[in-house]
Motif scaffolding. Structure first.
Motif, short mmCIF file in Angstrom:
data_model
loop_
_atom_site.label_atom_id
_atom_site.label_comp_id
_atom_site.label_asym_id
_atom_site.label_seq_id
_atom_site.Cartn_x
_atom_site.Cartn_y
_atom_site.Cartn_z
N ASP A 1 0.84 -1.19 0.00
CA ASP A 1 0.00 0.00 0.00
C ASP A 1 0.88 1.25 0.00
O ASP A 1 2.11 1.16 0.11
N ALA A 2 0.26 2.41 -0.11
CA ALA A 2 0.98 3.67 -0.12
C ALA A 2 1.63 3.95 1.24
O ALA A 2 1.11 3.54 2.28
N ILE A 3 2.75 4.64 1.22
CA ILE A 3 3.41 5.07 2.45
C ILE A 3 2.57 6.18 3.07
O ILE A 3 2.18 7.14 2.39
N THR A 4 2.26 6.05 4.35
CA THR A 4 1.45 7.03 5.05
C THR A 4 2.29 7.76 6.10
O THR A 4 3.37 7.30 6.48
N PHE A 5 1.78 8.88 6.56
CA PHE A 5 2.47 9.62 7.63
C PHE A 5 1.44 10.23 8.56
O PHE A 5 0.27 10.41 8.21
N SER A 6 1.89 10.55 9.76
CA SER A 6 1.12 11.37 10.69
C SER A 6 2.11 12.30 11.39
O SER A 6 3.28 11.96 11.56
#
Length: 140
Positions: free
Chosen positions: A119-124
């Motif tokens: 899946d896509a790389i996510t960030f917070s």
């Protein structure tokens, strides 16, 4: 904020450039109470009208489309202070309306990145106010 807005219509910019990939934006205001209760209050808490300290936090989440926030987080010599941040609360902006905005300086206090296998790389990340911010309500 106008009734019926979509989350995607709220935008965070720095120096006029949209922070890439931000999908979820949260505004958290906090104001510390000052307890002035004393013996003559018969055990009933009394608070000052003014806050001891006020803060505005902007937790954000999204899809990592560039390395701007990652580079700030991991560079030990980089300032974590993000100046000239603008949160535009309603960008649909009908011809006779100016959207509400919050402007100010915010320090990036956290950054997290996730890389699921397929899946896509996510960030917070969380941006915390530093100094006063300016809230400008929507106007017609």
């Amino acid at each position: 904020m106008s009734e019926g807005n979509l989350g995607r219509e709220i935008v965070i910019t720095k120096g006029g450039t949209v922070l890439a990939g931000v999908r979820t934006k949260t505004i958290t205001w906090g104001g510390e109470s000052v307890d002035v209760t004393s013996g003559e209050n018969d055990g009933i808490r009394c608070l000052l009208d003014a806050s001891g300290q006020e803060q505005l936090d902007l937790p954000i989440e999204g899809i990592a489309k560039d390395d701007v926030l990652l580079n700030i987080a991991l560079d030990t010599t980089a300032s974590k202070m993000l100046t000239d941040i603008v949160l535009t609360l309603d960008i649909r902006n009908p011809a006779n309306t100016t959207p509400a905005t919050i402007t100010g300086n915010f320090r990036m206090s956290s950054y997290e990145e996730g890389a699921p296998y397929n899946d896509a790389i996510t960030f917070s990340s969380t941006l915390e106010s530093s100094g006063p911010w300016v809230y400008t309500p929507e106007s017609a």
